[in-house]
Design an enzyme around this catalytic site. Structure first.
Site, PDB file in Angstrom:
ATOM      1  N   CYS A 298       0.839  -1.202   0.000  1.00  0.00           N
ATOM      2  CA  CYS A 298       0.000   0.000   0.000  1.00  0.00           C
ATOM      3  C   CYS A 298       0.876   1.255   0.000  1.00  0.00           C
ATOM      4  O   CYS A 298       2.019   1.231   0.475  1.00  0.00           O
ATOM      5  CB  CYS A 298      -0.886   0.032   1.238  1.00  0.00           C
ATOM      6  SG  CYS A 298      -2.313  -1.064   1.152  1.00  0.00           S
TER       7      CYS A 298
ATOM      8  N   GLU B 294       0.613   3.908   1.854  1.00  0.00           N
ATOM      9  CA  GLU B 294       0.940   4.362   3.209  1.00  0.00           C
ATOM     10  C   GLU B 294       2.154   3.598   3.747  1.00  0.00           C
ATOM     11  O   GLU B 294       3.023   4.172   4.424  1.00  0.00           O
ATOM     12  CB  GLU B 294      -0.245   4.139   4.156  1.00  0.00           C
ATOM     13  CG  GLU B 294      -1.514   4.888   3.782  1.00  0.00           C
ATOM     14  CD  GLU B 294      -2.443   4.101   2.858  1.00  0.00           C
ATOM     15  OE1 GLU B 294      -1.942   3.361   1.989  1.00  0.00           O
ATOM     16  OE2 GLU B 294      -3.659   4.233   3.011  1.00  0.00           O
TER      17      GLU B 294
ATOM     18  N   CYS C 100      -3.416  -0.484   7.087  1.00  0.00           N
ATOM     19  CA  CYS C 100      -2.666   0.789   7.073  1.00  0.00           C
ATOM     20  C   CYS C 100      -3.080   1.698   8.220  1.00  0.00           C
ATOM     21  O   CYS C 100      -2.258   2.474   8.711  1.00  0.00           O
ATOM     22  CB  CYS C 100      -2.806   1.479   5.724  1.00  0.00           C
ATOM     23  SG  CYS C 100      -1.780   0.680   4.473  1.00  0.00           S
TER      24      CYS C 100
HETATM   25  N1  THU Z   1      -4.362   0.633  -1.485  1.00  0.00           N
HETATM   26  C1  THU Z   1      -3.451   1.461  -0.890  1.00  0.00           C
HETATM   27  O1  THU Z   1      -2.366   1.706  -1.438  1.00  0.00           O
HETATM   28  N2  THU Z   1      -3.758   1.999   0.319  1.00  0.00           N
HETATM   29  C2  THU Z   1      -4.930   1.785   0.974  1.00  0.00           C
HETATM   30  O2  THU Z   1      -5.055   2.146   2.127  1.00  0.00           O
HETATM   31  C3  THU Z   1      -6.046   1.154   0.259  1.00  0.00           C
HETATM   32  C4  THU Z   1      -5.633   0.293  -0.890  1.00  0.00           C
HETATM   33  C5  THU Z   1      -4.003   0.011  -2.760  1.00  0.00           C
HETATM   34  C6  THU Z   1      -3.717  -1.459  -2.664  1.00  0.00           C
HETATM   35  C7  THU Z   1      -3.962  -1.901  -4.078  1.00  0.00           C
HETATM   36  O3  THU Z   1      -2.765  -1.712  -4.830  1.00  0.00           O
HETATM   37  C8  THU Z   1      -5.019  -0.950  -4.599  1.00  0.00           C
HETATM   38  O4  THU Z   1      -5.054   0.136  -3.704  1.00  0.00           O
HETATM   39  C9  THU Z   1      -6.395  -1.565  -4.694  1.00  0.00           C
HETATM   40  O5  THU Z   1      -6.766  -2.154  -3.505  1.00  0.00           O
END
Ligand code: THU
Length: 137
Positions: free
Chosen positions: A58, A60, A94
């Protein structure tokens, strides 16, 4: 904690810019994150997916890694951005990652490609949370 407008905007702009760097061949959903730490340094991150889906990172988590590498220890505020009208709030994992380095009143700025949509505190998103202090009793 009350953030001034220029810090809030800086965080939002940095998250929006780094969002473009996201590696998202599977979800096509780009996310950006920007952290201000206690040393007044900014750290950014984007999501990085993988053909083995569950091991993707993610945004974050990437920004937190960058903060740690630069010897930051506290998240003063964090911005998270995604495309579209729905709020791109941090996923459950996160929220807990942010919790590790935050106070309950740490601002979490949520925006899309156009504007800041809403500002939460960590406690809004993760009430009754478990954190490092729980291990010190
Ligand atoms: N995603 C994030 O980067 N942060 C979050 O808090 C929510 C989800 C990303 C993970 C994945 O690559 C995409 O968003 C779809 O879930």
């Amino acid at each position: 904690m009350k953030l001034d407008n220029s810090t809030t905007n800086n965080l939002y702009i940095k998250a929006s810019k780094i969002m473009e760097a996201a590696y998202v061949p599977y979800s096509k959903f780009k996310v950006g994150a920007a952290i201000l730490d206690e040393n007044d340094n900014y750290h950014v991150g984007c999501n990085v997916e993988n053909a083995a889906y569950p091991i993707g990172n993610c945004a974050e988590a990437s920004a937190i890694s960058s903060m740690i590498i630069s010897k930051g220890t506290k998240i003063i505020a964090i911005a998270v951005t995604g495309y579209g009208d729905m709020l791109c709030t941090p996923c459950g994992g996160c929220r807990q990652r942010i919790r590790e380095f935050s106070s309950l009143n740490t601002p979490i700025i949520i925006g899309n490609e156009k504007k800041i949509q809403k500002i939460f505190t960590l406690n809004d998103l993760l009430p009754y949370s478990f954190g490092p202090e729980n291990l010190n009793n």
